[in-house]
Design a protein around this motif. Structure first.
Motif, PDB file in Angstrom:
ATOM      1  N   ILE A 190      16.533  21.060  -2.873  1.00 18.32           N
ATOM      2  CA  ILE A 190      16.981  21.500  -1.657  1.00 18.32           C
ATOM      3  C   ILE A 190      18.506  21.770  -1.809  1.00 18.32           C
ATOM      4  O   ILE A 190      19.112  21.487  -2.762  1.00 18.32           O
ATOM      5  CB  ILE A 190      16.740  20.153  -0.692  1.00 18.32           C
ATOM      6  N   PHE A 191      19.111  22.273  -0.920  1.00 17.33           N
ATOM      7  CA  PHE A 191      20.585  22.619  -1.002  1.00 17.33           C
ATOM      8  C   PHE A 191      21.284  22.213   0.448  1.00 17.33           C
ATOM      9  O   PHE A 191      20.747  22.584   1.272  1.00 17.33           O
ATOM     10  CB  PHE A 191      21.136  23.961  -1.448  1.00 17.33           C
ATOM     11  N   ARG A 192      22.521  21.985   0.217  1.00 15.22           N
ATOM     12  CA  ARG A 192      23.529  21.815   1.385  1.00 15.22           C
ATOM     13  C   ARG A 192      23.984  22.868   1.736  1.00 15.22           C
ATOM     14  O   ARG A 192      24.359  23.928   0.970  1.00 15.22           O
ATOM     15  CB  ARG A 192      24.446  20.612   0.986  1.00 15.22           C
ATOM     16  N   PRO A 193      24.299  22.950   3.032  1.00 13.47           N
ATOM     17  CA  PRO A 193      24.983  24.284   3.582  1.00 13.47           C
ATOM     18  C   PRO A 193      26.282  24.408   2.762  1.00 13.47           C
ATOM     19  O   PRO A 193      27.008  23.563   2.573  1.00 13.47           O
ATOM     20  CB  PRO A 193      25.419  23.997   4.849  1.00 13.47           C
ATOM     21  N   PHE A 194      26.869  25.697   2.572  1.00 11.98           N
ATOM     22  CA  PHE A 194      28.018  26.080   1.947  1.00 11.98           C
ATOM     23  C   PHE A 194      28.152  27.547   2.243  1.00 11.98           C
ATOM     24  O   PHE A 194      27.390  28.228   2.474  1.00 11.98           O
ATOM     25  CB  PHE A 194      27.906  25.896   0.262  1.00 11.98           C
ATOM     26  N   ALA A 195      29.627  27.661   1.972  1.00 11.37           N
ATOM     27  CA  ALA A 195      29.993  29.097   2.541  1.00 11.37           C
ATOM     28  C   ALA A 195      30.863  29.657   1.403  1.00 11.37           C
ATOM     29  O   ALA A 195      31.462  28.899   0.628  1.00 11.37           O
ATOM     30  CB  ALA A 195      30.860  29.195   3.594  1.00 11.37           C
ATOM     31  N   MET A 196      31.146  30.989   1.309  1.00 11.09           N
ATOM     32  CA  MET A 196      31.809  31.537   0.353  1.00 11.09           C
ATOM     33  C   MET A 196      32.364  32.600   1.381  1.00 11.09           C
ATOM     34  O   MET A 196      31.856  33.239   2.152  1.00 11.09           O
ATOM     35  CB  MET A 196      31.035  32.215  -0.763  1.00 11.09           C
ATOM     36  N   ILE A 197      33.801  32.678   1.038  1.00  7.72           N
ATOM     37  CA  ILE A 197      34.517  33.623   1.757  1.00  7.72           C
ATOM     38  C   ILE A 197      35.416  34.467   0.575  1.00  7.72           C
ATOM     39  O   ILE A 197      36.197  34.096  -0.355  1.00  7.72           O
ATOM     40  CB  ILE A 197      35.534  32.959   2.737  1.00  7.72           C
ATOM     41  N   LEU A 198      35.418  35.778   0.868  1.00  9.62           N
ATOM     42  CA  LEU A 198      36.020  36.863   0.025  1.00  9.62           C
ATOM     43  C   LEU A 198      37.218  37.391   0.725  1.00  9.62           C
ATOM     44  O   LEU A 198      37.205  37.650   1.812  1.00  9.62           O
ATOM     45  CB  LEU A 198      35.131  38.091  -0.252  1.00  9.62           C
ATOM     46  N   ASP A 199      38.295  37.071  -0.008  1.00  6.69           N
ATOM     47  CA  ASP A 199      39.498  37.568   1.129  1.00  6.69           C
ATOM     48  C   ASP A 199      40.090  38.944   0.463  1.00  6.69           C
ATOM     49  O   ASP A 199      39.273  39.549  -0.280  1.00  6.69           O
ATOM     50  CB  ASP A 199      40.637  36.523   0.770  1.00  6.69           C
ATOM     51  N   GLN A 200      40.993  39.509   0.901  1.00  8.22           N
ATOM     52  CA  GLN A 200      41.498  40.771   0.831  1.00  8.22           C
ATOM     53  C   GLN A 200      42.228  41.116  -0.705  1.00  8.22           C
ATOM     54  O   GLN A 200      42.003  41.930  -1.100  1.00  8.22           O
ATOM     55  CB  GLN A 200      42.491  41.156   1.857  1.00  8.22           C
ATOM     56  N   ASN A 201      42.399  39.962  -1.342  1.00 11.88           N
ATOM     57  CA  ASN A 201      42.976  40.111  -2.695  1.00 11.88           C
ATOM     58  C   ASN A 201      41.533  39.929  -3.646  1.00 11.88           C
ATOM     59  O   ASN A 201      42.030  39.880  -4.875  1.00 11.88           O
ATOM     60  CB  ASN A 201      43.998  38.875  -3.053  1.00 11.88           C
ATOM     61  N   GLY A 202      40.405  39.585  -3.238  1.00  4.74           N
ATOM     62  CA  GLY A 202      39.207  39.518  -4.149  1.00  4.74           C
ATOM     63  C   GLY A 202      38.972  38.175  -4.621  1.00  4.74           C
ATOM     64  O   GLY A 202      38.105  37.797  -5.264  1.00  4.74           O
ATOM     65  N   THR A 203      39.669  37.159  -3.978  1.00  6.79           N
ATOM     66  CA  THR A 203      39.747  35.828  -4.220  1.00  6.79           C
ATOM     67  C   THR A 203      38.494  35.419  -3.608  1.00  6.79           C
ATOM     68  O   THR A 203      38.359  35.558  -2.310  1.00  6.79           O
ATOM     69  CB  THR A 203      40.775  34.872  -4.034  1.00  6.79           C
TER      70      THR A 203
END
Length: 151
Positions: A27-40
């Motif tokens: 199972i996995f816990r909720p998570f997020a990934m955010i890509l910013d304008q610099n590619g990070t």
């Protein structure tokens, strides 16, 4: 890399991360990934036990982060979910649900999507290892939540 390619890269990266966790922990816990304008890529998660409360807290944290920094270009918020009845295929009830929003798509009438990636956990013959078998994703569009209409 154009906006569509960047979104696909982040989408694939997040789904394979969820798959890896499913195979290790089932199972996995909720998570997020955010890509910013610099590619990070910034990963967000929390330790809230209740999965729904964890998802809601992440959602609120992303909203605050987007308003505060205004650097986010693409957001994926993942959770373990049941397949919606109208999208479910026989025998496959679980899914990785990805909430995908892209700043570049905000001019569209319905710019956001839930992408459901159905999966089954299967124990490999004669082994302790579990494999998460992913099936064809299904998408549902809806109005933006993280990016404001004025952008």
């Amino acid at each position: 890399m154009n906006d569509d390619e960047r979104a696909m890269m982040l989408l694939e990266k997040s789904i394979y991360e969820a798959k890896r966790i499913l195979e290790e922990e089932h199972i996995f816990r909720p998570f997020a990934m955010i890509l910013d304008q610099n590619g990070t890529i910034v990963r967000m998660e929390n330790e809230i036990e209740d999965m729904q409360a964890s998802y809601i807290a992440l959602h609120e944290e992303i909203m605050a982060d987007v308003q505060r920094r205004e650097a986010a270009d693409i957001i994926v918020l993942l959770t373990n979910a049941s397949m919606p009845e109208q999208l479910a295929e026989e025998g496959v009830e679980s899914s990785i649900r990805v909430h995908l929003e892209e700043r570049s798509q905000q001019h569209k009438a319905i710019p956001s999507r839930y992408i459901y990636v159905p999966y089954q956990l299967q124990r490999l013959a004669g082994e302790e290892k579990v494999e998460a078998r992913l099936f064809h994703p299904r998408a549902v569009s809806f109005p933006a939540e993280f990016f404001g209409k004025s952008e």
